[in-house]
Design an enzyme around this catalytic site. Structure first.
Site, PDB file in Angstrom:
ATOM      1  CD  GLU A  42     -19.375  28.965 -26.557  1.00 34.99           C
ATOM      2  OE1 GLU A  42     -19.762  28.544 -25.459  1.00 34.99           O
ATOM      3  OE2 GLU A  42     -18.316  29.611 -26.717  1.00 34.99           O
ATOM      4  CG  ASP A  53     -11.490  36.635 -27.007  1.00 37.85           C
ATOM      5  OD1 ASP A  53     -11.671  35.488 -26.540  1.00 37.85           O
ATOM      6  OD2 ASP A  53     -12.406  37.326 -27.486  1.00 37.85           O
TER       7      ASP A  53
END
Ligand SMILES: Cc1ncc(COP(=O)(O)O)c(C=O)c1O
EC number: 4.2.1.20
Lengths: 260, 411
Positions: A42, A53
């Site tokens: 990824e 995040d």
């Protein structure tokens, strides 16, 4: 056979590794993940406002943008990776705005040309699929969706509709890098999801150690590790590849042998 | 855009939360089930007379509504001095700066905390720029006895110190956010991160008419009390509707609250005023004038961004306007042409701030000072019998330090 179906084999779990594009020596870091035994990559597309995040990946985004990373650079990293590693599935992960800025068709065409297999768009709910999904599917790229502990049985079909490649189960209601969920809850949720789909289910958020990865690999098709790798890039800079290779190797061994 | 004119400008959004191509629900999957819950609960609340009764009662007795409608005679006369013969429109103010806590923000907070209570949530979070929304949220949390965490960019914590202290007095925890430019956008990111991790018990009181559906709609509905009252008051006092509505725009909640009840009155023109900061060719916060459609913070709207979709840092002397986006309904109203949008620079807003202080004895917040500056340009071009109605959405107590610094005065 697609690269995804090769990577997710029925007899062993797959290791999925995340790093942010443009943070450190991206080519060397990606090669280190593959050498260490990653089955799927990824590659994070940096964004100014990574609101799903935690601190580790936020900092990686800012380091990358601070170093001047452009969308063109992310595409170049993907393309070069594909030339060096013809068989490893490559997924772009990021936020909607950079993906749709020049239009979804532009994005789909350029990432298809770069050899990308799938896209995880964190803030594109299935309800807003028309913004990106049709363009991806038209180019044979898998929209990979996220399911979370709050995604109940009623909602799962909507999440699965139009997705392919694999399903990413976010094991904690929270941001990346935080505490890991209890293994019982992961096992129950993965089993629940698998009643709705034949897609492989990879589990991520909060996985840092080989022991955690091994426990998850016993109950899921894949294990995703991100923040722990990204932290090494932040800490070691140019020396990061060796560190990434070592951590990936220990994770890969645990994941690949978990069901033996 | 060759978009067809809609039959009504007042029936947006559609059932998916879209205002034309704008709006929507662009959030992480963890939040989607909660957003859908909120939508269901809001639909039920709208149909519940008890909800409306409680909302109205609190607005009357706790907030101090209706706020007055005021004819600013000396402000009007002063502008007429330099206007051509027969020109110089009358200027009226909707005085939401007299609300409890000093701005329009409290209208929305009352509505949202009642929704939070309906949903059984026990913890409140909010983002704030100027601190007005943070103070209003801390206030309703104290009033209803719920714990409150307010995310505020570190830059704003420094330039809005009095509001930080107010929030603390009211029992809220203020968390300074250091990521990015440490202003409103970053505070919103951090509030979203908190929410994702605490969806089970936490309600996010968003401070402007933006964010994922149904926030833009419900914030607009709660703020529409401004326009509903103003329409009635204007009819009663003058027997006619105003010719032009003017309001400042950060995310757009005070503006949409004033505009929405008038949107289907074709003779009422509307002017939304963005912050042009140092100038549209330099750093500013005018997303409609200088931005492009994009996706941020749960909605599709005009954003200040570069060619790769990276979000730009906004700048305005007014912390409440210092945001690189705008509520999706304004994006739609711009594209349909129903509302006109302009922008005002820091210096022009400062001049208007001082001009109102001296002509009317009202110290306005820096946010509505942008609307006042736009009126100072527009009124002298309009006929004397025309009526301008502006939203005086906040008072300036919180801004006196910023203004002193900008004027080079040591306090
Ligand atoms: C007094 C005042 N006016 C305007 C604004 C801008 O917000 P909005 O555009 O949502 O009204 C703020 C925001 O803090 C404010 O405090």
């Amino acid at each position: 056979m697609t690269r995804f179906s090769n990577a997710f084999s029925p007899d062993r779990a797959a290791l999925v590794c995340f790093i942010t594009a443009g943070d450190g020596d991206t080519a060397a870091n990606l090669d280190a993940l593959v050498e260490g035994g990653a089955d799927v990559i990824e590659l994070g597309m940096p964004f100014t406002d990574p609101m799903a995040d935690g601190p580790a990946i936020q900092k990686a985004n800012l380091r990358s943008l601070g170093a001047g990373t452009k969308t063109a650079d992310v595409l170049a990293h993907a393309k070069a990776f594909r030339e060096r590693h013809p068989d490893i599935p490559l997924v772009l992960m990021g936020y909607a705005n950079p993906m749709v800025r020049r239009g979804p068709e532009w994005f789909a065409e350029h990432i298809a040309d770069a050899g990308v297999d799938g896209v995880i768009c964190v803030d594109l709910a299935p309800e807003e699929d028309p913004d990106l999904g049709p363009a991806l599917r038209a180019k044979g790229i898998s929209p990979i969706r996220l399911a979370t502990p709050t995604t109940d049985g009623e909602r799962l079909p909507a999440v699965l509709d139009g997705s392919s490649g694999f399903l990413y189960y976010v094991s904690v209601a929270g941001i990346t890098g935080k505490q890991q969920a209890a293994i019982d809850s992961i096992e129950d949720n993965v089993a629940r999801i698998k009643r709705h789909t034949d897609l492989p289910v990879a589990v991520g958020f909060g996985v840092r150690t080989a022991a955690q990865a091994e426990a998850i690999a016993k109950v899921a098709d894949g294990v995703v590790v991100g923040s722990a790798l990204v932290e090494l890039v932040g800490e070691y800079g140019a020396e990061a590849p060796a560190q990434l290779r070592d951590l990936t190797a220990s994770l890969a061994e645990a994941v690949h042998n978990a069901r033996k | 855009m060759t978009e067809q004119k809609p039959n009504s400008f007042r029936n947006q959004p559609d059932e998916r939360g879209h205002f034309g191509q704008f709006g929507g629900r662009y959030v992480a999957e963890t939040l989607m089930p909660l957003i859908l819950d909120l939508e269901r609960e809001y639909t039920a609340a709208k149909a519940d007379p008890a909800f409306k009764a409680q909302f109205d009662d609190l607005l009357e007795h706790y907030v101090g509504r209706p706020s007055p409608l005021y004819y600013a005679e000396r402000f009007t006369d002063a502008l007429r001095e330099n206007a051509p013969e027969g020109k110089g429109a009358q200027v009226w103010f909707k005085r939401d700066e007299l609300n409890h806590t000093g701005a329009h923000k409290i209208n929305n907070c009352i509505g949202q905390i009642l929704l939070a209570l309906r949903m059984g949530k026990t913890r409140i979070i909010a983002e704030t720029g100027a601190g007005q929304h943070g103070v209003a949220t801390a206030t309703v949390c104290a009033r209803f006895g719920l714990p409150c965490v307010v995310y505020m960019g570190k830059t704003d914590v420094e330039r809005q110190a009095p509001n930080v202290f107010r929030m603390k007095l009211l029992g809220a925890e203020v968390v300074p956010v250091t990521s990015g430019a440490a202003t409103l956008k970053d505070a919103m990111n951090e509030a979203l991160r908190d929410w994702v991790a605490n969806v089970h018990d936490t309600f996010y009181i968003i401070g402007t008419a933006a964010g994922p559906h149904p926030y833009p709609e419900l914030v607009r509905d709660f703020q529409s009390v401004i326009g509903i009252e103003a329409r009635e008051q204007m009819m009663k006092r003058t027997g006619r509707l105003p010719d032009l509505l003017v309001a400042a725009i950060g995310g757009g909640s005070n503006a949409i609250g004033l505009f929405h009840p008038f949107l289907d009155d074709p003779d009422v023109n509307m002017l939304g005023v963005e912050a042009a900061g140092h100038g549209l060719d330099k750093q500013h916060a005018a997303s409609l004038a200088g931005g492009f459609p994009g996706i941020l913070h749960g909605n599709k709207t005009y954003l200040l961004q570069d060619e790769d979709g990276q979000i730009a840092e906004a700048h305005s002397i007014s912390a409440g306007l210092d945001y690189p986006g705008i509520g999706p309904e304004h994006a739609w109203l711009k594209e349909t042409g129903r509302v006109e949008y302009t922008s005002i620079m820091d210096g022009e807003a400062l001049d208007a701030f001082q001009f109102l202080c001296r002509t009317e004895g009202i110290i306005p917040a820096l946010e509505p000072s942008h609307a006042l500056a736009a009126i100072m340009k527009r009124a002298p071009e309009m006929d004397r019998d025309q009526v301008i109605l502006a939203n005086l959405c906040g008072r300036g107590d919180k801004d006196i330090f910023t203004v002193a610094e900008a004027l080079g005065v040591e306090m």
